[in-house]
Design a protein around this motif. Structure first.
Motif, short mmCIF file in Angstrom:
data_model
loop_
_atom_site.label_atom_id
_atom_site.label_comp_id
_atom_site.label_asym_id
_atom_site.label_seq_id
_atom_site.Cartn_x
_atom_site.Cartn_y
_atom_site.Cartn_z
N VAL A 76 -1.76 4.81 5.23
CA VAL A 76 -0.77 3.85 5.65
C VAL A 76 -1.06 3.47 7.08
CG1 VAL A 76 1.66 3.53 6.09
CG2 VAL A 76 0.92 4.79 4.08
N THR A 129 -6.64 -6.14 -7.87
CA THR A 129 -6.87 -4.89 -7.14
C THR A 129 -7.23 -5.07 -5.68
OG1 THR A 129 -8.95 -5.06 -8.27
CG2 THR A 129 -7.48 -3.37 -9.03
N TRP A 130 -7.82 -6.21 -5.32
CA TRP A 130 -8.20 -6.43 -3.93
C TRP A 130 -7.00 -6.73 -3.06
CZ3 TRP A 130 -6.63 -11.10 -2.05
CH2 TRP A 130 -6.24 -12.04 -3.01
N PRO A 159 -3.65 -5.77 -2.51
CA PRO A 159 -2.86 -4.94 -1.60
C PRO A 159 -3.62 -4.56 -0.34
CG PRO A 159 -3.24 -3.83 -3.71
CD PRO A 159 -3.68 -5.22 -3.87
N ASP A 160 -4.89 -4.30 -0.46
CA ASP A 160 -5.67 -3.94 0.73
C ASP A 160 -5.75 -5.11 1.69
OD1 ASP A 160 -6.11 -1.41 0.02
OD2 ASP A 160 -8.10 -1.74 -0.85
N VAL A 199 2.61 -4.09 -13.79
CA VAL A 199 1.74 -3.38 -12.85
C VAL A 199 2.38 -3.34 -11.47
CG1 VAL A 199 -0.43 -3.59 -11.62
CG2 VAL A 199 -0.39 -3.78 -14.09
N ALA A 259 5.50 -3.41 -10.76
CA ALA A 259 6.61 -2.45 -10.79
C ALA A 259 6.07 -1.04 -10.63
CB ALA A 259 7.38 -2.59 -12.09
N ALA A 260 5.01 -0.75 -11.38
CA ALA A 260 4.48 0.61 -11.36
C ALA A 260 3.99 0.99 -9.97
CB ALA A 260 3.35 0.73 -12.36
N PHE A 261 3.36 0.04 -9.29
CA PHE A 261 2.80 0.41 -8.00
C PHE A 261 3.86 0.41 -6.91
CE2 PHE A 261 -1.08 -0.30 -10.23
CZ PHE A 261 -1.88 0.71 -9.74
N HIS A 321 5.60 3.72 -6.29
CA HIS A 321 4.97 4.84 -5.59
C HIS A 321 4.55 4.50 -4.18
CE1 HIS A 321 5.00 7.19 -9.13
NE2 HIS A 321 4.22 6.39 -9.79
N HIS A 381 4.51 3.40 -0.19
CA HIS A 381 5.31 3.63 1.01
C HIS A 381 4.96 2.71 2.14
CE1 HIS A 381 7.03 7.15 -0.78
NE2 HIS A 381 5.83 7.59 -1.07
N ASP A 382 3.84 2.01 2.01
CA ASP A 382 3.41 1.10 3.06
C ASP A 382 4.13 -0.22 2.85
OD1 ASP A 382 2.11 -0.87 4.52
OD2 ASP A 382 0.23 0.25 4.51
N LYS A 395 3.74 -3.25 3.97
CA LYS A 395 2.99 -4.46 3.66
C LYS A 395 2.37 -4.39 2.27
CE LYS A 395 0.86 -6.83 6.98
NZ LYS A 395 0.01 -7.06 8.17
N ARG A 396 1.99 -3.19 1.87
CA ARG A 396 1.47 -3.07 0.49
C ARG A 396 2.58 -3.31 -0.52
NH1 ARG A 396 -3.67 -0.51 -0.02
NH2 ARG A 396 -3.17 0.20 -2.11
N TYR A 440 2.26 -6.04 -3.45
CA TYR A 440 2.50 -5.86 -4.90
C TYR A 440 3.61 -6.78 -5.37
CZ TYR A 440 -0.62 -1.89 -5.28
OH TYR A 440 -1.72 -1.10 -5.31
N PHE A 481 4.67 5.57 -14.92
CA PHE A 481 3.96 4.59 -14.11
C PHE A 481 2.70 5.19 -13.51
CE2 PHE A 481 7.89 1.84 -13.06
CZ PHE A 481 7.68 1.14 -14.22
N GLN A 489 -5.96 1.26 -9.54
CA GLN A 489 -6.16 1.06 -8.12
C GLN A 489 -7.00 2.19 -7.53
OE1 GLN A 489 -3.99 -1.88 -6.59
NE2 GLN A 489 -6.03 -1.74 -5.76
#
Lengths: 224, 487, 305, 667
Positions: free
Chosen positions: A220, B231-232, B234-235, B291, B293-295, B298, B300-301, B303-304, B308, D634, D641
């Motif tokens: 993070v 997949t690219w 969030p980063d 997808v 929702a799933a991510f 979990h 905590h960042d 911006k990520r 998502y 989930f 990822q």
């Protein structure tokens, strides 16, 4: 359609197989350069050398051929070699499969692309090379295989370039000529490659390339 | 129409100027000035484009209702983000950590990014569209790794790699489509121009067109962030500087989706208009929502999380198109762009005030940095579709159109997915609001510039949720008419 | 008018002696002579003449408890027809009001018990609450069995229709209702096997332990209210079992005999049965509910009467 | 269209305006707590007063009026209207909110200087406004908007003390629940509006009753969505978390009227669905029995006063549901009397429950205010120290146990009579269903008595168990005024039920389709009135008798008789948990018990701690595991990822391959 075009396309496939079967990065890069050379020659082979001496699209074709030659056969391989030397990686570190297996896989991919173009795609127009689509597809698939299976960034970039070559061949085959935009596209590929190279160099300076790109493990971040 | 050309050339000019300007602050000022100028040109152009398409360079460039609508969103977000960039880099420019080299890199890429996005929207040529799309990748990749540290370079690398491969597939699709078109074009018709493609569509072979569309869908879908090609995203979105994140999430994804949607009428024309292409979007939309929702559950960042959330909303827009709610999907595009932009602004301020983006490490959201905290809370409430935000309205609209089209299971899945996201996204945000403020952290007062940046768009969201201006309704209808709709 | 006077007379004269009768029966069964039948009356009169002692913990609610309990029993007793099939205070749907009046009395008795702050009285109140809640459905179901054939939820109409339905023996549903009501009577009036009014171990008592702290007129009110409750539930039972005529001299005679029968039966039960373990009491009451429910089903088999 | 209705509609809209103005002003006065308290309260009370007048006018008029505005929503339209059903629920809203605001004015003072009051006041007004809007809305979109505004504003009120961990948990649970309820509602309106293409209620009605399958789907969706808000078992799990967490006057409003919006929604939906099949009524009866018994059993098990009241709300919506079930069965069988009694009883109980639960929560709030705790086992002896509050809680307890002479009894009586009517008059194949209601209601009533004897007895009687309880002080004057008004209302409905009947008459006729007032109803109500008056008179007479008897006698004070034990302490009193034990024993297996017990150790143990918490069977056994399971499931998607660029590319390629294979036939 001349015999030359068929031969060139066969050569493209051969290079694919070679890239798939060698573990040395230098060899791969050189093979890539050769493929670029072949690609540059392809429009001449298809349209005949006569296009250089007359016709309305002379300048256009000349420019395209030259650009391709310059970029795909010279500039990019040069940068790649430099990046290779800077990163100090000479060969694919511990190839995932044995090279025999890799070669076999590439052969299967080539076979697959022949099958796909025979079964799924419409038959080629009369007079055009029957090898065009299979060769392009094979190049594309091998490129994908290299990108996905590559363990270092350099291999992935090489794979990406091969993939691009495949699209290039297919485009030429499908469209028959280079429209302006495809030329632009070629130029863009160079930009992409340069970008990738820059990134690669950055990685080279910052070591530990094997952990690169693992997004989920990115910590993070700070204030950004 | 020379104005259309100016729309492209002004940012290009700004790009060149930015690359040579000496002072970082001057570059930031140029960003704002340039954005204002381009927005001004767009504002002049858009009304007329909504009436009838505007062409330039021998029909190579075209601005019709659909692209004008998207252009309006792009300019809105870009303008705000430019001002925010001034606010964001301003302090760093003063203390020197935003040096000349970085500033030049930023300024040039920033306008290059804008120019390429505008080109995506105004190109009437599928090849040009592809080129523009590739250029956006390049320009934005430079922006993503502006900091040039390990994570950002890594994110940039991933972004470039995935999107390049994706876009190569799109190129393949473009070739295939144009190859099909070439077989049926006659006379002056060009197999590369939208205007001609839609004319000859009915003459093309359905099989080939469908194959081409699959590649286009996956290729541009990668760029749009549709799962599982997201997949690219969030980063890249989390590593970019915040103004860039706002533009990436807010409008770049729309541009990619716009590229896909442009092909829809052509494919429909070729395949007999039974909604084949539209239906193909539905699974992508649903998978994206699930997808995301799933991510989010979990993550905590901050911006990520927002990244998502973009995957989710792009999924919703795709779903809306697929279910026949074209107008609703376009409306949702606008709503998502505005709300995501504000959310990123707030997160940027928060991250600066707290020194972290970790939701677990931030407390007293409404106390330490009041405006940004409250703004984020409201923006997230809007993003999860809480009325009276317009996001609620567009989602309801999509659900209604979906039911009217007889897609009950998809609508149920959509509502459930959005419901799950509602919970998993709000939970960390509310946690930050409720957690006690970290001891010793002083209250950060918002700057004057923050107020309009955060409050204005939020008010706009609320207003649009409760009131549909005549002009917007009209624009939506016209833009939707370009796309047609699923039968 | 005469009916009303008879009603009031019975109400005044019978309840307390009935308790005496039970005690007498029990004494005889135990081989003793026992106190006079009017002993409860003497007790109450004595209590009414006494002063009172109040706990410092208590509030006005402690005083209100006995008053409300007596008032509600009194009203309930006015609703149920005694030696007739009409009552001075009957009205449509009075069956429901009747049950809820008993509930009011119970509510205030329990709160008065808790007002003392004593653990014992809390214990009693808690048990009373639990058992009353379980007895309630049985009471309602049994009353429904009586009321549905009459198509009226009023005691007067229901009792008037019982002879027409053929009385207890011709009607198995009614028999089950009687059984169930009998259990409710034992529970509501705190008799063995649910509760033992004569025990001296506070830990095992229910009703008696709730009123431990009351004295003087308050306790007298409680005793009267308690006797009235027993009396009025007994009256319902009597009407189920005996064909009490609508009027005439036979009605009071039959009624008094019936009530005496109820008292004697209770006395005999108390003599020959042990108190149930507290944990078994709910089963006993749920059993009564089930019996009444079966009665309802019996009533409905082959079409509703 | 009558002019009275127009005036009524204008008045209710005026009240909404007042609420919103008050909300904005109190929010703007953010930093000045006292001013914002004054403005917010004044706005609420004024708005409620104005609205009350309007709703009573509309109720007495009994007509229907709808007004559409030219305002353009993105979809849907702004259409409001008033009819007997709306007017009745408006009445409930204005009554309970008005009293709540009044009480809140005193109650919120306790936080002065410790917490910003402006948000609570603003959101209280928004809550009132949104509830009114829910009831007035005549368009699906507007309805959903108002519905969500209601959920959101109450969410912020619930999380007023967001720095407390239990409040946070409650907030999240509440948010999840209200959103879970929104999904079926969106589907419901989308399905209803589908055929007519618009969300307007007029359009939906004009489209005619939907086909059987669609109607059933809509019914089930409404049952899920509105039932969740109403707190029907087993959709109630959020309620005992959220209601206690809010400030007490807000709990009063939430329990008193907000959950009734679920009932309103159900009733409104039923008007769209044409003639109900009989089994819908059966469903309501089952729901009612389960909610009633389950709710009250859980209520008895609680030692937290406000949680207990919250569970009791579950019980009471169960009773309402029983009434609705009877009404529907009556309608399905064409028995207008039964339908009227069922719907009328249900509506009357809605009103009654609003008033008495409001009163109870206010009393509980005043206890919390005075002692700082909601734990019954830390209270005791409050009736001496807080006579007003004690009287209020007692009144509420008697009323909510359904005992005469108070209001709760009248509503239940109507339901009893309705059930009996059904049992007697329906064809015998259906007659058993209404008959089920009788013992169920009896059991619920008995358990409710036990529950509230416990709550009142343990909390207010005996001697104080803690110093906090011993030093409790009476509530402030404004709080007392609110509670006195509540007491008066409880008494009024019980003693003058004819007035209450006048209030439910029009909506019950509207729902039941009864052309006239069934003759039996006034007879029953006058009987109830006589019983109530007679009871009060007898109590009065007996009180005089007792006074006369004791006048000349010695009256002494002493310690409670401890059966010979000389040193009793307050801790030895019967506790709430002990009181509940015999009641719960037969049903103990349905509870999830959490027992904390550090046993006695060694020959001379120092101290021991034993604690038993009765968890919620639905929350602990079903919902909790379900949510955890979902979040855990989930996890496997994480594979998407992981692995960096090569793996990411695999997903892209896999997508291409899957698409190609899937669409193979299309080429």
């Amino acid at each position: 359609m001349s015999l030359n075009a068929d031969l060139l396309l066969l050569l493209v496939i051969g290079i694919d197989l070679f890239i798939g079967s060698t573990g040395r990065l230098g060899a791969r890069i050189r093979a890539c350069a050769l493929q670029g050379l072949v690609l540059a020659a392809l429009p001449l082979a298809i349209q005949g050398t006569g296009v250089l001496t007359g016709g309305e699209r002379v300048l256009h074709t000349v420019l395209a051929v030259l650009a391709t030659l310059l970029l795909k056969a010279v500039a990019i391989p040069y940068f790649l070699m430099r990046a290779m030397r800077q990163s100090g990686v000479q060969r694919e570190a511990e190839p995932e499969h044995s090279l025999h297996l890799s070669l076999l896989l590439c052969a299967v991919l080539v076979g697959l692309s022949f099958w796909i173009s025979a079964v799924m795609l419409p038959p080629p127009e009369a007079g055009s090379s029957p090898l065009g689509v299979p060769a392009g597809l094979a190049t594309l698939l091998v490129g994908l295989y290299l990108t996905v299976g590559g363990r270092t960034e350099l291999t992935q970039v090489i794979g990406y370039l091969v993939l691009e070559n495949g699209v290039f061949v297919i485009g030429q085959r499908v469209l028959g000529e280079f429209p302006l935009v495809v030329e632009l596209g070629v130029l863009l590929d160079v930009l992409v490659a340069v970008m990738l190279m820059a990134v690669l160099v950055a990685f080279g300076h910052r070591q530990d390339p094997s952990a690169a790109g693992n997004g989920a493990a990115t910590p993070v971040g700070g204030a950004r | 129409m020379s104005l259309l050309l100016a729309l492209l050339l002004v940012p290009v000019g700004c790009m060149l100027v930015a690359a040579v300007l000496p002072s970082p602050r001057a570059i930031l000022a140029l960003c704002v000035a340039g954005a204002v100028a381009v927005a001004g040109i767009a504002a002049v152009l858009i009304p007329s484009a909504l009436e009838a398409p505007v062409f330039a360079i021998g029909r190579q460039l075209m601005l019709d209702a659909l692209s004008a609508y998207n252009l309006a969103i792009v300019m809105f977000v870009f303008l705000f983000s430019s001002v925010y960039a001034l606010r964001y880099f301003g302090p760093a420019a003063r203390d020197g950590s935003f040096g000349r080299g970085k500033a030049r890199r930023f300024g040039a890429s920033w306008f290059g990014f804008l120019a390429s996005m505008i080109l995506v929207l105004v190109s009437n040529n599928v090849g040009l569209l592809w080129v523009a799309m590739e250029t956006t990748t390049l320009a934005s990749a430079l922006l993503v790794c502006l900091e040039f540290d390990q994570p950002s370079v890594r994110a940039s690398w991933t972004y470039l790699m995935i999107c390049s491969v994706g876009i190569a597939l799109a190129l393949l699709g473009t070739f295939l489509l144009c190859g099909e078109a070439r077989n049926v074009t006659t006379g002056s018709e060009s197999p590369f121009l939208w205007t001609d493609l839609s004319h000859v569509a009915s003459r093309m072979r359905p099989g080939g067109v469908k194959l081409a569309f699959l590649f286009l869908l996956v290729g541009y879908g990668t760029k749009a962030g549709l799962a599982p090609m997201h997949t690219w995203l969030p980063d890249a979105h989390s590593q970019a500087p915040t103004p860039v994140s706002a533009v990436l999430s807010g409008v770049l994804l729309n541009c990619a989706l716009y590229s896909i949607s442009r092909f829809l009428p052509v494919v429909e024309g070729a395949t007999g208009g039974d909604g084949w292409a539209f239906r193909l979007l539905v699974p992508f939309g649903l998978v994206s929502i699930v997808v995301a929702a799933a991510f989010i559950a979990h993550e905590h960042d901050l911006k990520r999380l927002l990244a998502y959330c973009s995957v989710e909303h792009i999924g919703i827009i795709a779903l809306g198109l697929g279910l026949g709610g074209t107008t609703a999907a376009l409306f949702h595009t606008l709503n998502h762009s505005i709300s995501k932009m504000v959310a990123f602004f707030c997160v940027g301020n928060l991250a600066r005030d707290h020194g972290t983006r970790d939701t677990r490490a931030i407390g007293g959201l409404l106390k330490t940095s009041r405006l940004a905290g409250a703004g984020l809370l409201v923006a997230i409430f809007a993003l999860v579709g809480m009325p009276p935000s317009s996001v609620f309205m567009s989602e309801l609209w999509i659900a209604r159109d979906g039911i009217a089209g007889g897609h009950l299971p998809a609508v149920v899945a959509f509502l459930l997915g959005v419901g799950v996201i509602f919970i998993v996204l709000l939970r960390p945000i509310l946690g930050m609001a409720w957690a006690p403020a970290i001891a010793g952290r002083a209250t950060v007062r918002a700057r004057a510039l923050d107020w309009p940046l955060i409050v204005l768009p939020l008010v706009l969201l609320g207003v649009l949720g409760l009131w549909m201006p005549e002009g917007l309704q009209d624009a939506l209808t016209r833009a939707a008419a370009v796309l047609g709709g699923a039968p | 008018m005469v009916d009303g006077l008879v009603h009031v007379a019975l109400l005044i004269l019978m309840p307390l002696p009935m308790l005496g009768l039970i005690n007498r029966v029990k004494s005889i069964a135990a081989g003793r002579k026992g106190p006079p039948i009017l002993q409860p009356v003497y007790d109450v009169v004595k209590l009414l003449q006494k002063g009172a002692v109040y706990s410092r913990t208590t509030t006005w609610l402690f005083v209100a408890g006995p008053i409300v309990a007596l008032a509600s029993s009194l009203l309930a007793a006015l609703i149920v027809p005694l030696a007739s099939t009409t009552s001075p205070f009957g009205f449509p749907a009075d069956v429901f009001v009747f049950a809820y009046l008993l509930g009011v009395g119970r509510f205030f008795t329990m709160t008065a018990a808790l007002d003392t702050g004593s653990a014992f009285e809390g214990m009693g109140a808690s048990r009373e609450a639990a058992y009353a809640a379980l007895a309630e459905p049985a009471l309602f179901l049994a009353l429904m069995i009586v009321c549905i054939p009459a198509h009226s939820a009023s005691f007067s109409d229901a009792f008037a229709s019982i002879p027409a339905a053929g009385g207890l023996l011709r009607h198995p549903g009614l028999l089950l209702a009687t059984l169930s009501l009998g259990v409710v009577l034992l529970a509501e009036a705190s008799r063995i096997p649910v509760d033992d009014p004569n025990t001296h171990l506070e830990l095992t008592m229910i009703h008696e332990v709730m009123v431990l702290d009351h004295g003087g007129p308050d306790f007298a009110f409680i005793q009267i209210g308690y006797a009235l409750k027993f009396f009025v539930l007994g009256a319902v039972l009597v009407h189920l079992v005996l064909p009490i005529p609508a009027s005439g001299w036979m009605a009071p005679v039959l009624f008094v005999a019936g009530q005496a029968g109820v008292a004697i039966t209770v006395g005999i039960i108390e003599s020959f049965m042990a108190r149930l373990r507290l944990t078994r009491v709910p089963q006993f009451l749920i059993g009564a509910c089930v019996v009444a429910a079966v009665g309802v089903l019996v009533l409905f088999t082959g079409g509703r009467p | 269209m009558s002019s009275i209705l127009t005036v009524a509609l204008v008045l209710t809209l005026l009240s909404v305006t007042l609420f919103i103005v008050a909300a904005s002003l109190s929010a703007l006065l953010g930093r000045h707590d006292r001013a914002s308290l004054a403005v917010g309260t004044a706005g609420s009370v004024l708005g409620c007063g104005v609205g009350l007048a309007g709703s009573v006018m509309a109720l007495l008029d009994g007509g229907t009026e709808t007004v559409a505005s030219a305002w353009r929503l993105p979809i849907g339209a702004i259409q409001v209207g008033i009819d007997p059903l709306s007017a009745f629920f408006l009445l409930c809203i204005f009554l309970v909110c008005g009293l709540g605001a009044l009480f809140g004015a005193g109650y919120m003072r306790g936080w002065l200087g410790r917490r910003r009051l402006a948000p609570a006041l603003a959101f209280f007004n928004v809550l009132a406004a949104s509830m009114v809007a829910v009831v007035l809305a005549r368009d699906g979109v507007l309805f959903l908007l108002a519905w969500e505004a209601m959920s959101l504003s109450s969410f912020f009120l619930v999380t007023f003390e967001g720095d407390r961990p239990d409040t946070r948990r409650a907030g999240i649970v509440y948010l999840i629940a209200s959103h879970a309820g929104l999904v079926p509602l969106i589907l419901l309106f989308v399905l209803l509006g589908g055929p007519s293409g618009s969300f307007a209620f007029d359009g939906i009605l004009a489209a005619g009753a939907p086909a059987a399958v669609l109607a059933t789907t809509c019914f089930l969706l409404a049952l899920a969505g509105f039932g969740l808000k109403a707190g029907f078992w087993p959709l109630h799990a959020w309620l005992p978390e959220a209601h206690p967490a809010a400030p007490s006057h807000v709990s009063a409003v939430m329990s008193g009227v907000m959950i009734k919006m679920g009932i309103y929604g159900l009733l409104r939906t039923l008007t769209f669905l044409g003639d109900p099949p009989e089994w819908w009524g059966f469903v309501f009866i089952v729901v009612g029995v389960v909610s009633g018994v389950g709710g009250i059993l859980h209520a008895i098990a609680q030692t937290d006063l406000k949680r207990l009241l919250a569970y009791s709300s579950v019980e009471n919506v169960g009773i309402v549901s029983l009434g609705l079930g009877l009404g529907l069965i009556g309608r399905a069988n064409g028995n207008a009397t039964m339908a009227f009694l069922g719907f009328g009883g249900a509506l009357l109980h809605v009103l009654n429950h609003g008033v008495m639960k409001g009163l109870l929560f206010q009393a509980a709030g005043s206890v919390l205010h005075a002692t700082g705790t909601r734990d019954l086992d830390s209270l005791g002896g409050l009736l001496r120290r807080m006579p007003f509050t004690g009287a209020a809680f007692l009144t509420g307890s008697v009323a909510i146990s359904g005992l005469p002479p108070l209001g709760g009894f009248v509503g239940e009586l109507l339901i009893y009579v309705g059930a009996f009517t059904g049992a007697v008059e329906l064809p015998s194949s259906s007659a058993l269903w209404p008959l089920v209601v009788v013992p169920a209601l009896a059991l619920i009533g008995g358990l409710a008595s036990a529950c509230f004897v416990k709550a009142f007895g343990v909390g207010f009687l005996g001697s104080p168990r803690t110093p906090a309880a011993a030093s409790a002080h009476e509530a402030s004057p404004t709080m007392r005024v609110a509670m006195v008004l509540g007491i008066v209302l409880c008494l009024a409905v019980g003693v003058v039920p004819a007035v209450a009947l006048r209030l439910v008459e029009a909506p019950a006729q509207f729902l039941s389709g009864a052309a006239t007032l069934p003759a039996i109803v006034p007879a029953i109500l006058s009987a109830a009135m006589r019983a109530a008056l007679a009871l009060m008179a007898t109590v009065g007479i007996l009180a005089v008798v007792r006074w006369a008897l004791l006048r000349r006698r010695e009256v002494r004070q002493a310690a409670t008789w401890g059966c010979g034990y000389e040193a009793p302490t307050a801790r030895m009193q019967y506790t709430a948990a002990s009181f509940a034990d015999p009641v719960l024993e037969p049903s103990e297996s349905i509870f999830v018990q959490r027992i904390v017990h550090d046993g006695l150790e060694g020959p001379f143990p120092r101290s021991a701690h034993h604690e038993r918490r009765m968890g919620d069977v639905v929350a602990d056994r079903v919902i909790g595991p379900a949510i955890r399971g979902m979040v855990a499931s989930f996890k496997w998607l994480d594979v998407l990822q992981q692995g960096g660029v090569p793996r990411y590319l695999v997903w892209v390629l896999l997508t291409v391959v899957v698409l190609l294979v899937w669409q193979l036939g299309a080429f």
